[in-house]
Each structure stands twice: as C-alpha cells, then as structure tokens.
Design a protein around this motif. Structure first.
Motif, PDB file in Angstrom:
ATOM      1  N   SER A  40      -8.442  14.282   5.041  1.00 16.80           N
ATOM      2  CA  SER A  40      -7.974  13.088   4.379  1.00 16.80           C
ATOM      3  C   SER A  40      -6.505  13.091   4.142  1.00 16.80           C
ATOM      4  CB  SER A  40      -8.479  13.007   2.959  1.00 16.80           C
ATOM      5  OG  SER A  40     -10.061  13.267   2.776  1.00 16.80           O
ATOM      6  N   PHE A  41      -5.669  14.032   4.559  1.00 16.54           N
ATOM      7  CA  PHE A  41      -4.306  14.150   4.624  1.00 16.54           C
ATOM      8  C   PHE A  41      -3.756  14.653   5.654  1.00 16.54           C
ATOM      9  CE2 PHE A  41      -6.179  13.993   0.323  1.00 16.54           C
ATOM     10  CZ  PHE A  41      -5.570  12.665  -0.413  1.00 16.54           C
ATOM     11  N   VAL A  42      -2.300  14.490   5.751  1.00 16.32           N
ATOM     12  CA  VAL A  42      -1.758  15.138   6.883  1.00 16.32           C
ATOM     13  C   VAL A  42      -1.402  16.438   6.091  1.00 16.32           C
ATOM     14  CG1 VAL A  42       0.434  15.308   8.079  1.00 16.32           C
ATOM     15  CG2 VAL A  42      -0.780  13.203   7.771  1.00 16.32           C
ATOM     16  N   VAL A  43      -1.423  17.511   6.985  1.00 19.92           N
ATOM     17  CA  VAL A  43      -1.261  18.885   6.491  1.00 19.92           C
ATOM     18  C   VAL A  43      -0.361  19.698   7.281  1.00 19.92           C
ATOM     19  CG1 VAL A  43      -2.370  21.089   5.832  1.00 19.92           C
ATOM     20  CG2 VAL A  43      -3.598  18.890   5.619  1.00 19.92           C
TER      21      VAL A  43
ATOM     22  N   GLU B  36      -5.103  16.136  -4.713  1.00 19.92           N
ATOM     23  CA  GLU B  36      -5.290  14.782  -4.188  1.00 19.92           C
ATOM     24  C   GLU B  36      -4.779  13.655  -4.963  1.00 19.92           C
ATOM     25  OE1 GLU B  36      -9.385  12.888  -2.388  1.00 19.92           O
ATOM     26  OE2 GLU B  36      -9.384  13.846  -4.398  1.00 19.92           O
ATOM     27  N   SER B  37      -4.670  13.491  -6.130  1.00 16.85           N
ATOM     28  CA  SER B  37      -4.027  12.655  -7.109  1.00 16.85           C
ATOM     29  C   SER B  37      -2.459  12.578  -6.658  1.00 16.85           C
ATOM     30  CB  SER B  37      -4.383  12.950  -8.440  1.00 16.85           C
ATOM     31  OG  SER B  37      -3.819  14.097  -9.131  1.00 16.85           O
ATOM     32  N   GLN B  38      -1.812  13.592  -6.482  1.00 17.63           N
ATOM     33  CA  GLN B  38      -0.550  13.570  -6.327  1.00 17.63           C
ATOM     34  C   GLN B  38      -0.241  12.935  -4.913  1.00 17.63           C
ATOM     35  OE1 GLN B  38       1.974  14.368  -8.471  1.00 17.63           O
ATOM     36  NE2 GLN B  38       0.399  14.778  -9.937  1.00 17.63           N
ATOM     37  N   LEU B  39      -1.052  13.473  -4.058  1.00 17.62           N
ATOM     38  CA  LEU B  39      -0.956  13.027  -2.568  1.00 17.62           C
ATOM     39  C   LEU B  39      -1.357  11.486  -2.414  1.00 17.62           C
ATOM     40  CD1 LEU B  39      -2.625  15.886  -0.830  1.00 17.62           C
ATOM     41  CD2 LEU B  39      -0.399  15.422  -0.508  1.00 17.62           C
ATOM     42  N   LEU B  40      -2.407  10.935  -3.190  1.00 18.96           N
ATOM     43  CA  LEU B  40      -2.619   9.681  -3.130  1.00 18.96           C
ATOM     44  C   LEU B  40      -1.430   8.772  -3.900  1.00 18.96           C
ATOM     45  CD1 LEU B  40      -6.321   9.939  -3.904  1.00 18.96           C
ATOM     46  CD2 LEU B  40      -5.496   9.090  -1.893  1.00 18.96           C
ATOM     47  N   ASP B  41      -0.840   9.324  -4.578  1.00 20.24           N
ATOM     48  CA  ASP B  41       0.252   8.622  -5.136  1.00 20.24           C
ATOM     49  C   ASP B  41       1.553   8.781  -4.583  1.00 20.24           C
ATOM     50  OD1 ASP B  41       1.253   7.162  -7.413  1.00 20.24           O
ATOM     51  OD2 ASP B  41       2.442   9.088  -8.182  1.00 20.24           O
ATOM     52  N   GLY B  42       1.487   9.435  -3.271  1.00 17.29           N
ATOM     53  CA  GLY B  42       2.578   9.151  -2.173  1.00 17.29           C
ATOM     54  C   GLY B  42       3.474  10.312  -2.368  1.00 17.29           C
ATOM     55  N   LYS B  43       3.233  11.375  -3.153  1.00 17.12           N
ATOM     56  CA  LYS B  43       4.072  12.353  -3.153  1.00 17.12           C
ATOM     57  C   LYS B  43       3.647  13.683  -2.241  1.00 17.12           C
ATOM     58  CE  LYS B  43       4.757  11.281  -8.031  1.00 17.12           C
ATOM     59  NZ  LYS B  43       4.441  11.780  -9.684  1.00 17.12           N
ATOM     60  N   ASP B  44       4.600  14.244  -1.568  1.00 17.25           N
ATOM     61  CA  ASP B  44       4.462  15.543  -0.835  1.00 17.25           C
ATOM     62  C   ASP B  44       4.185  16.487  -1.917  1.00 17.25           C
ATOM     63  OD1 ASP B  44       4.885  13.993   1.470  1.00 17.25           O
ATOM     64  OD2 ASP B  44       7.094  14.754   1.802  1.00 17.25           O
TER      65      ASP B  44
ATOM     66  N   MET C 164       0.651  -1.352  -0.010  1.00 16.70           N
ATOM     67  CA  MET C 164       0.153   0.051  -0.066  1.00 16.70           C
ATOM     68  C   MET C 164       0.893   1.417  -0.042  1.00 16.70           C
ATOM     69  SD  MET C 164      -2.832   0.972   2.760  1.00 16.70           S
ATOM     70  CE  MET C 164      -3.690   2.795   2.764  1.00 16.70           C
ATOM     71  N   THR C 165       0.715   2.105  -0.908  1.00 12.16           N
ATOM     72  CA  THR C 165       1.426   3.302  -1.169  1.00 12.16           C
ATOM     73  C   THR C 165       0.910   4.360   0.039  1.00 12.16           C
ATOM     74  OG1 THR C 165       1.314   3.250  -3.485  1.00 12.16           O
ATOM     75  CG2 THR C 165       2.258   5.606  -2.525  1.00 12.16           C
ATOM     76  N   LEU C 166       2.123   4.954   0.550  1.00 11.69           N
ATOM     77  CA  LEU C 166       1.691   5.637   1.754  1.00 11.69           C
ATOM     78  C   LEU C 166       1.313   7.142   1.113  1.00 11.69           C
ATOM     79  CD1 LEU C 166       4.799   5.288   4.248  1.00 11.69           C
ATOM     80  CD2 LEU C 166       2.395   4.692   4.582  1.00 11.69           C
ATOM     81  N   ARG C 167       0.438   7.822   1.732  1.00 16.31           N
ATOM     82  CA  ARG C 167      -0.026   9.180   1.415  1.00 16.31           C
ATOM     83  C   ARG C 167       1.033  10.406   1.534  1.00 16.31           C
ATOM     84  NH1 ARG C 167      -6.537   9.835   2.387  1.00 16.31           N
ATOM     85  NH2 ARG C 167      -7.159   7.813   1.395  1.00 16.31           N
TER      86      ARG C 167
END
Length: 243
Positions: free
Chosen positions: A127-130, A94-102, A1-4
């Motif tokens: 949905s994400f760490v900010v 969101e698509s970048q973050l779901l792909d594991g990219k900061d 599973m890819t980390l967000r």
C-alpha cells in the motif's frame, strides 16, 4: 488529495552509534515521524542508538511489545498475541502515512535480519512506498570486535537461533565450517552442550553486548556460567583450512 508518506526501515546497527550508516543518519535527521519497538517501561535499544541523530521535531511512536520472554514460544497464545500486536502497530503507522508523513522505523542491526520491522513491512509494502536502509548486523560487529575472521574461501556459515532444540542445533552444526548463534539469552547451557557434542567448544567465543560500553568477549571453554544477557552472540569461526 494528500500524497502518501514513505515508510523507511532504518537499520541503526548493533550498539555503537558510530556504526550507523550516513544514509540512516540523513533519513533520521529529517523524518517527521519516528517509530521504534521497546519493552514496556524501557527506552528500547534502537532508540538509544539513534538518540543523537533524530529530528528534534519528530513525532515519536513507541511500539510496546506485549511481552518478550514472559511467555513460552510454544504457547498458542504467543502467536495470536504477536499477530494482533503487529496488526495494531501497522495500523498506527498507516494513519501517519495516509496523512502524508514519512515514517522511519528504527531497527537495531539490520531490518531484514531477525528484525521486527519485517512484520510491518509485510503488512504495509503493498500500500505504500517502502525503503529499507541496511545496517551493520550484531554478528558482524561481534566477530570484528573479537578479532575473529569468520569465513574464507568456500567456508559454509550457518546462522542458528538458539531457541531451536539441541538436537537440531547439533544437526545443523555438522558440516558447517563456521557458525553464529543468535537469540542466546537463556539458551547458553544448551549451546554449550551442542558445541561439546559437535566437537566445537574449543573454537567458540561468547560476545556479550558487542560494540557497546559493557562489551565482554570470552572463549566458551573459559565461560563456566550460563548467564547471558539479551545482547549475546556465540561465534564459531571458520578459516580452518590453509590458504
């Protein structure tokens, strides 16, 4: 599973790149994705400030405003189109973050002070760490560049969007010891009228492009024209009491 990935709101300050914080510079130097708002066809102020600090390999995402001053704020289409715009921006990031990219979103001034980033923050925070990195605000740069201490003791400072009706500006100025007018743009004549009615014109300063190469500082009582660019702030310093 890819980390967000982690979302960063990076305050880059008002204009002078040397006013950017060390933390902001560190994050930008390694961010795999950098996003920034701009008017279509323009580089964007935040992007220009951060230019020398970006990761050379970063993937840049330009978030083009659908309009800036082309449509009246009171037009019902304005809110509809801007909501849709921020929805699309959030989906892109969101698509970048779901792909594991900061993702680092560049923000002129401070991200939480009249900043567009807050609308991305609202949509993605659950949905994400900010992490939000504060920046030097335009108003603090302006009163410093004008050499005008703004408050002391128990002075009350009011920050006013100049897009408010004149009556509202006058009402808010009554009882305030110091004031800052943001979003000056085409509203300089209205600001001048409000200052005259409040008896504050002789204390006010107009700072155009504060901390930038074409900076101009003048007293409002000496500024007879109503021309003011986007990066203009009007100040009414406090400190009227003895200490």
């Amino acid at each position: 599973m890819t980390l967000r990935g982690k979302l960063f709101g990076v305050g880059v300050g008002p204009g002078d790149p040397e006013l950017m914080t060390l933390k902001a510079a560190r994050v930008l130097a390694t961010a795999p994705v950098t996003a920034f708002f701009s008017k279509r066809g323009k580089t964007g102020h935040a992007r220009s400030i951060a230019n020398d600090f970006l990761n050379p390999k970063t993937n840049e995402i330009r978030l083009h405003y659908p309009f800036t001053t082309e449509m009246d704020l009171k037009d019902p289409r304005y809110q509809t189109e801007m909501i849709r715009f921020y929805d699309v921006c959030a989906e892109q990031l969101e698509s970048q973050l779901l792909d594991g990219k900061d993702v680092a979103v560049l923000c002129e001034g401070d991200p939480f002070f009249y900043g567009s980033f807050m609308y991305i923050f609202d949509r993605l925070r659950s949905s994400f760490v900010v992490e939000v990195i504060p920046g030097v605000t335009g108003m603090s740069a302006c009163w410093t560049r004008a050499m005008q201490p703004i408050t002391h003791g128990d002075d009350v400072l009011v920050v006013l969007p100049a897009t408010l009706p004149e009556e509202a500006l006058v009402e808010r100025l009554i009882g305030a010891d110091a004031a800052v007018f943001m979003k000056v743009g085409r509203n300089l004549a209205k600001i001048r009228s409000a200052l005259i009615r409040s008896g504050l014109l002789d204390r006010a300063f107009c700072i155009e492009q504060g901390s930038m190469p074409n900076e101009r500082i003048s007293r409002m009582i000496d500024k007879t024209d109503d021309d003011a660019g986007y990066f203009t702030i009007v100040l009414v310093p406090g400190r009227q009491r003895q200490r």
